[in-house]
Structure formats: C-alpha cells, structure tokens
Scaffold this active site. Sequence first.
Site, PDB file in Angstrom:
ATOM      1  N   PHE A  32       0.840  -1.196   0.000  1.00 28.97           N
ATOM      2  CA  PHE A  32       0.000   0.000   0.000  1.00 28.97           C
ATOM      3  C   PHE A  32       0.874   1.245   0.000  1.00 28.97           C
ATOM      4  O   PHE A  32       2.058   1.214   0.360  1.00 28.97           O
ATOM      5  CB  PHE A  32      -0.945   0.010   1.208  1.00 28.97           C
ATOM      6  CG  PHE A  32      -0.250   0.114   2.540  1.00 28.97           C
ATOM      7  CD1 PHE A  32      -0.017   1.345   3.124  1.00 28.97           C
ATOM      8  CD2 PHE A  32       0.183  -1.026   3.203  1.00 28.97           C
ATOM      9  CE1 PHE A  32       0.625   1.450   4.357  1.00 28.97           C
ATOM     10  CE2 PHE A  32       0.837  -0.939   4.436  1.00 28.97           C
ATOM     11  CZ  PHE A  32       1.054   0.309   5.010  1.00 28.97           C
ATOM     12  N   CYS A  33       0.269   2.356  -0.426  1.00 33.33           N
ATOM     13  CA  CYS A  33       0.933   3.655  -0.417  1.00 33.33           C
ATOM     14  C   CYS A  33      -0.153   4.724  -0.289  1.00 33.33           C
ATOM     15  O   CYS A  33      -1.323   4.405  -0.068  1.00 33.33           O
ATOM     16  CB  CYS A  33       1.781   3.859  -1.668  1.00 33.33           C
ATOM     17  SG  CYS A  33       0.863   3.687  -3.218  1.00 33.33           S
ATOM     18  N   THR A  34       0.210   5.983  -0.434  1.00 37.45           N
ATOM     19  CA  THR A  34      -0.733   7.059  -0.158  1.00 37.45           C
ATOM     20  C   THR A  34      -1.947   7.034  -1.077  1.00 37.45           C
ATOM     21  O   THR A  34      -3.093   7.008  -0.621  1.00 37.45           O
ATOM     22  CB  THR A  34      -0.032   8.427  -0.278  1.00 37.45           C
ATOM     23  OG1 THR A  34       1.121   8.433   0.560  1.00 37.45           O
ATOM     24  CG2 THR A  34      -0.980   9.554   0.134  1.00 37.45           C
TER      25      THR A  34
END
Length: 329
Positions: free
Chosen positions: A200-202
């Site tokens: 996951f990331c922003t």
Amino acid sequence: MGKHRAKAGQAQGGLDPLKTWAYAARMYTIAALYHFTRFDNPEALQAPLLELAQREHVTGSLLLAREGINGTIAGPRKGIDAVIAHIRALPGCHDLSWKEATAKDQPFGKMKVRLKKEIVTMGLPDVDPRARVGHYVLPEDWNDLISQDDVVVIDTRNDYEVSIGTFEGAIDPETKTFRDFPAWWEDNKDRFHNKRVAMFCTGGIRCEKSTNFLLGQGIEDVFHLKGGILQYLEDIPAEDSLWNGACFVFDGRVSVEHGLAEGPHELCHACRRPILPQDKTRPEYEDGVSCHQCIEEFDDARRTRFRERQKQIALSRARGERHLGRQPG
C-alpha cells in the site's frame, strides 16, 4: 419548505444558509491524480497545462513524463474542473481517475508543471505498470486480506511518511526514497518465502510500480490497496479501521485522518518532515531552521541561510503578502 431549511440550518449549529453557502464557496478543492499512459512528447504538453492552471487560479504541482502524469492541484471548483477536463483530453487519459478533498486555505503557493524521466521515481526503466500490476483490493476487503496469516503487508512509502501512521502489522522498509525499494527487496525477499504480499501507499501510484516490479521478480500473489490509504480513510469508519495514526500528504494539510479530516501535523520547513505542535516546544526546534529530526543534518552555513529566509517570510507577512518559498509543494 423555508421553515424546514431554517430548522435544518439550526440543527447544524444555527448557521445562516447564505453564510454557509458563502463559506463553502471559499473552500478550495484539492485533486490528487496519477495516470500511466504513453506521452510521446511530454514537452509539448507542459506549457498549455501550466497556462490553463494559472488562468484558472489553480496551484500545485504536476509531473509529466513519457510514462504519464502525476501530481496534486488545488483551486476553485471551476478551475479544478477545467484542468481535469484538459488532462482527460490528453492521449490515453480519458479514463483518468482522481481523489478530491477540500481545504479552507490554499495549500500551494504557485503552480508548477515539471518534466521528469518518471512520474514516480523507481529508477528501473523496465518496470512498466501498463503491462501488468498486482491484484487490486478494495478498501472494504483490505482488513480481511491483511489479517490472514499467510499475508505479509509492506508499506512502500518513505520513512518519514511511515513514522506518523501505518497499518497494524505492516513492515516498514525504512527507505529514504522510492529508489531504495528494489535494493531493500533484494536484501529481504527470503523473509517472505511462501507468503502472499500486500502493498500500500498514499494514493496508489507507488504500488502500480512496486507490484509490477515484484511480478517481474517471480512473485505471483501480489496485492495492492486500490485508491491507497486515502481511499481507505475515506471509506472505512474509524471504529472498523486497522489504520493507526495519520497519513502524510504532499500539500498544505500535511496529514489527514479518517474521513480525510485534516490532521494535527505541520512541516518543519528546514527538512520538510512532519512534526506535531508539541514538537515545536522541544529545544531542537527553531522555526524554519531545525527540528528534533534534522538538528544534526545541517551545518552552520545552511542554518544561517534558513534564518535569513525566515526573516524574509516575516517581512512578507508584515506586508500582508504570502512568501512562496515557505509553501509546501
């Protein structure tokens, strides 16, 4: 009907509907976007995009590269709509999606449209999200996935972003930049033998590249959070959430929490890392010069320059002007 509106307004705090409308009209719309497509000549796209944004009083930062477009912009509703429409008309961008939020203050000082080799820099020319990416996981299915014993959860963001919030049990690669991720994976891949990998990331853009990279490394069971942390925080109630802390964002809000409410963080304008209000009471903190995270990183010459910058900011404030050098983005 008129009485009903008045009562509805009173139920929300007694606000005059006209005043409420006027307040809403002053709000800025923030749009975060990215899109992987093929731009044969990104240089030709730069000036028209910049000119439109400036004409529509839209500020922020957009990156153009042969692989696509990435960035965050803010401005009046009409201006954001105009810029989004322009981007969707670019080659291969008709299905562009973007994430919106609002802010009471303009989060950027000016508009920048920059040309880059990559719209998110991994430094590996063979990584191409247009060819193949991992399995998208909707926010409502994310908790179930990352709670399973055979799933390892990896946060692909930089260390200063992870420091203020992440998912329960997520691995922090402690990378300074996204370029560091491939080397980290090479050093740690044996830890994840026979595991499914959830990343996951922003907002999702890093995972487009990192999942393509892992697929190229022979890892078949790769998943990533669709829409990123921002979509999760918008969709999942706090009482059902496996997210802890705040999410760093690259605009004047600095961080957001559940419901995309603005978080408590500010920026240290020396190192550009997030700090809490109470961190400003620490002995290492000097406005625009240092904080507890960067006190050892700058020599006296640079601190002298930082102090001069702060003087210019103070002078701008005294004249009622906005000093662009201070603004995020």
